[in-house]
Structure formats: C-alpha cells, structure tokens
Design a protein around this motif. Structure first.
Motif, PDB file in Angstrom:
ATOM      1  N   GLU A   1      17.623 -25.436  12.115  1.00 35.65           N
ATOM      2  CA  GLU A   1      17.562 -26.257  13.322  1.00 35.65           C
ATOM      3  C   GLU A   1      17.375 -25.404  14.577  1.00 35.65           C
ATOM      4  O   GLU A   1      16.509 -25.683  15.413  1.00 35.65           O
ATOM      5  CB  GLU A   1      18.813 -27.123  13.438  1.00 35.65           C
ATOM      6  CG  GLU A   1      19.030 -28.067  12.266  1.00 35.65           C
ATOM      7  CD  GLU A   1      17.822 -28.951  11.991  1.00 35.65           C
ATOM      8  OE1 GLU A   1      17.147 -29.377  12.946  1.00 35.65           O
ATOM      9  OE2 GLU A   1      17.537 -29.202  10.796  1.00 35.65           O
ATOM     10  N   ASP A   2      18.184 -24.358  14.722  1.00 36.17           N
ATOM     11  CA  ASP A   2      18.059 -23.509  15.906  1.00 36.17           C
ATOM     12  C   ASP A   2      16.741 -22.746  15.895  1.00 36.17           C
ATOM     13  O   ASP A   2      16.129 -22.535  16.948  1.00 36.17           O
ATOM     14  CB  ASP A   2      19.233 -22.536  15.992  1.00 36.17           C
ATOM     15  CG  ASP A   2      20.511 -23.227  16.433  1.00 36.17           C
ATOM     16  OD1 ASP A   2      20.609 -23.582  17.614  1.00 36.17           O
ATOM     17  OD2 ASP A   2      21.401 -23.424  15.593  1.00 36.17           O
TER      18      ASP A   2
ATOM     19  N   THR B   1       8.012 -29.273  16.203  1.00 36.03           N
ATOM     20  CA  THR B   1       8.341 -30.685  16.374  1.00 36.03           C
ATOM     21  C   THR B   1       9.155 -31.216  15.207  1.00 36.03           C
ATOM     22  O   THR B   1       9.830 -32.237  15.323  1.00 36.03           O
ATOM     23  CB  THR B   1       7.056 -31.522  16.514  1.00 36.03           C
ATOM     24  OG1 THR B   1       6.234 -31.332  15.348  1.00 36.03           O
ATOM     25  CG2 THR B   1       6.283 -31.096  17.755  1.00 36.03           C
ATOM     26  N   SER B   2       9.081 -30.538  14.053  1.00 38.87           N
ATOM     27  CA  SER B   2       9.893 -30.886  12.891  1.00 38.87           C
ATOM     28  C   SER B   2       9.919 -29.692  11.950  1.00 38.87           C
ATOM     29  O   SER B   2       9.009 -28.852  11.962  1.00 38.87           O
ATOM     30  CB  SER B   2       9.302 -32.100  12.154  1.00 38.87           C
ATOM     31  OG  SER B   2      10.050 -32.390  10.977  1.00 38.87           O
ATOM     32  N   ASN B   3      10.967 -29.603  11.154  1.00 35.70           N
ATOM     33  CA  ASN B   3      11.018 -28.564  10.123  1.00 35.70           C
ATOM     34  C   ASN B   3      10.950 -29.152   8.714  1.00 35.70           C
ATOM     35  O   ASN B   3      11.179 -28.445   7.738  1.00 35.70           O
ATOM     36  CB  ASN B   3      12.271 -27.687  10.270  1.00 35.70           C
ATOM     37  CG  ASN B   3      13.550 -28.501  10.365  1.00 35.70           C
ATOM     38  OD1 ASN B   3      13.651 -29.590   9.804  1.00 35.70           O
ATOM     39  ND2 ASN B   3      14.532 -27.965  11.087  1.00 35.70           N
TER      40      ASN B   3
ATOM     41  N   GLY C   1       9.659 -23.879  18.969  1.00 34.50           N
ATOM     42  CA  GLY C   1       8.950 -25.038  19.496  1.00 34.50           C
ATOM     43  C   GLY C   1       8.403 -25.981  18.459  1.00 34.50           C
ATOM     44  O   GLY C   1       7.448 -26.735  18.735  1.00 34.50           O
TER      45      GLY C   1
ATOM     46  N   ASP D   1      28.755 -25.109  17.846  1.00 34.23           N
ATOM     47  CA  ASP D   1      28.025 -26.353  18.092  1.00 34.23           C
ATOM     48  C   ASP D   1      28.877 -27.611  17.993  1.00 34.23           C
ATOM     49  O   ASP D   1      28.562 -28.622  18.619  1.00 34.23           O
ATOM     50  CB  ASP D   1      26.859 -26.468  17.112  1.00 34.23           C
ATOM     51  CG  ASP D   1      25.749 -25.472  17.412  1.00 34.23           C
ATOM     52  OD1 ASP D   1      25.734 -24.922  18.531  1.00 34.23           O
ATOM     53  OD2 ASP D   1      24.916 -25.225  16.528  1.00 34.23           O
TER      54      ASP D   1
ATOM     55  N   ALA E   1      14.020 -25.075  17.084  1.00 38.43           N
ATOM     56  CA  ALA E   1      14.059 -25.231  18.537  1.00 38.43           C
ATOM     57  C   ALA E   1      13.510 -23.997  19.241  1.00 38.43           C
ATOM     58  O   ALA E   1      12.792 -24.093  20.239  1.00 38.43           O
ATOM     59  CB  ALA E   1      15.491 -25.508  18.977  1.00 38.43           C
TER      60      ALA E   1
END
Length: 291
Positions: free
Chosen positions: A155-156, A164-166, A162, A34, A159
């Motif tokens: 993070e991955d 919108t926040s973790n 789907g 990354d 994503a």
C-alpha cells in the motif's frame, strides 16, 4: 523465534488487545504507526508501555511497530516502549540495512538504560514500502545480529510511486508488487532470516486467505501478517507442516543418517538427494523453532 503468525493490534486500544491475546498468534504487534491517529500518539505510547509492564505469563511474543523516521516520532516511540517485556520491533518504511543499524544503536542505549539484556530486542522489517527500499533489499545480508525477519508491503509503495491500484481485476497483485514480494523472499533467504508474507486484507474471506497462505508457503514464506484475530488460526495451520509432511521429512533424514556417504537415495520409488535432505531438515526445524 517463531514468526509464523504476527497479528497487528492498534496501540491505543486495550479492548482490541484483550481480544487479540486469545487468538493464538505467535506475535502481537502493538501498532504506534498507521493504526493510531496523530492526536492519539502519546496516549498509545503510554498504553503500550503499561501493557509491556504486565508481568503475567504470555504465550506470544510482544512486538511494537514504531513510527518511521520521516515522522520525527521514532525515537520518542522507542524511548517509551523499550523496557522489559518487549521482544521485538517491526520497522516500517525502512530504506535498507542502514535503518536497521540505526535502530540497533538506539536499542543498545535504551536496553542499557532499562537494565535489559543487551541484544534481547529483535528487529523485523517491512522492507518494500519505499522506492529506495527496492534497491536496497540486498543490503540486509549479512544480517544485523538483531534482524529476525523481513516482510513486504504494497500500500505505501503504491502511494509512493503513484499507482492507481496494486491489484488486477481478479484480485491478484500487479507486476510491480509481484516483484516486491519475490525480492523480499530472496532478500530474507539471502540474509538467513524469516520471510514473512504481507497481510490479506479481506479478513472475512477465510477460503481466500487459506489459498493465498498455501501459495505463500509453497513459494518459501514461513509466516504471515494478520490484521484480524479471525485470520490467525488459518495462518497457523497453513504455515505448519502436516503430519504427513513431518513423517516424510523424518524418513528422509533417517535414511541419509543411515547412509551418510550417499548423495542420492531411493525412498518409496522416488529419488531424493541433498536438496531434499535440506528441505526435510527445515521442515523438522519448524516444529522446534519456538525459542
């Protein structure tokens, strides 16, 4: 192999690598994934290979994070960096032990080609970055001979599913990522390898990092990923036993050694038993785990 602090360094930046060498990390992870733009992948491989070839003594282990299998870049990454000087790989977006097995086969061939001792390159895994990975955490036991640690990432995974926040409004992980953290910890313990906590994103928040590291060590993690050299000192301190902890551990071990047939003993007015002995032995082993 001590995996208390593992510091990421972009594989295409010799300047950042030079700064990272003095941070005191147990492991430097030269990143080909990354942190490197697609146009810079070839240059990053060449840079990492050149750094690996430096024969100067070093006080840290040298890991590389290759690109994941779905990019089609993994084998080219490994062909460039599996050479004397490489201590390990951090495998991203693994879907389970089958990916460790696959990497292990590549390493068998590449070590032989490079004239390296068979099995010398170890593997750590980012074990929670895909939905499939969450269902495969139990597959790491029994551990592959090269496997030394499991860590987790949010993070991955966010994503991929789907989200919108973790994070909650107070900065804590939402429930799916608390689960990923816990399952990674269990999976590492089940496999008998090091459980390594994920990164703390705000490298300027040293008090926050310290609080989070102390929670992680309390829960059973033995090390942490770092994303900035300034985080390493805090991570090393928080994941190292204090002198008071070492003194207590020695007293427990010595007391049971003096009474080998005892299952329970009283020390300083407190009852200790076999689980306390095992914890004391782990504490003492932590200060010697540098091989």
């Amino acid at each position: 192999m001590r995996l208390r602090s593992m510091l990421f360094v972009p594989g295409d930046s010799e300047r950042k690598f030079a700064k990272a060498q003095g941070a005191g990390a147990d492991v430097l992870i030269l990143d080909l994934e990354d942190a490197v733009a697609p146009s810079q992948k070839d240059m990053a491989r060449a840079t990492v290979a050149r750094l690996l070839d430096d024969p100067a003594p070093r006080a840290w282990r040298f890991f590389v994070r290759p690109n994941p299998f779905d990019t089609g870049l993994t084998l080219a990454d490994l062909a460039a960096v599996v050479r004397p000087g490489l201590d390990g790989l951090l495998i991203p977006k693994a879907d389970g032990a089958r990916d460790v097995e696959r990497i292990g086969h590549y390493l068998d061939a590449l070590e032989a080609k490079a004239g390296m001792t068979p099995g010398i390159v170890k593997i750590a895994v980012v074990a929670t970055e895909t939905p499939a990975a969450m269902f495969a955490l139990g597959s790491y036991a029994p551990a592959h001979p090269r496997l030394v640690g499991l860590t987790w990432g949010a993070e991955d995974l966010a994503a991929a599913i789907g989200a919108t926040s973790n994070k909650e409004d107070d900065g804590s992980w939402t429930r799916p990522y608390q689960q990923a953290r816990s399952l990674c910890l269990y999976a590492a313990a089940n496999a008998g390898v090091a459980p390594i906590d994920t990164l703390f994103a705000d490298y300027r928040d040293t008090p926050g990092l310290e609080r989070d590291c102390r929670r992680a060590r309390r829960d059973g993690f033995t090390g942490r990923i770092a994303i900035h050299p300034a985080q390493v000192e805090t991570i090393n301190r928080c994941f190292s036993p204090s002198e008071a902890e070492l003194a207590t551990a020695r007293r427990i071990v010595e007391a049971f050694a003096a009474q080998p047939d005892a299952g329970t003993l009283g020390i300083d007015g407190k009852m200790v038993d076999i689980p306390h002995l095992k914890a004391a032995q782990r504490t003492l082993a932590a200060i010697d785990d540098e091989s």
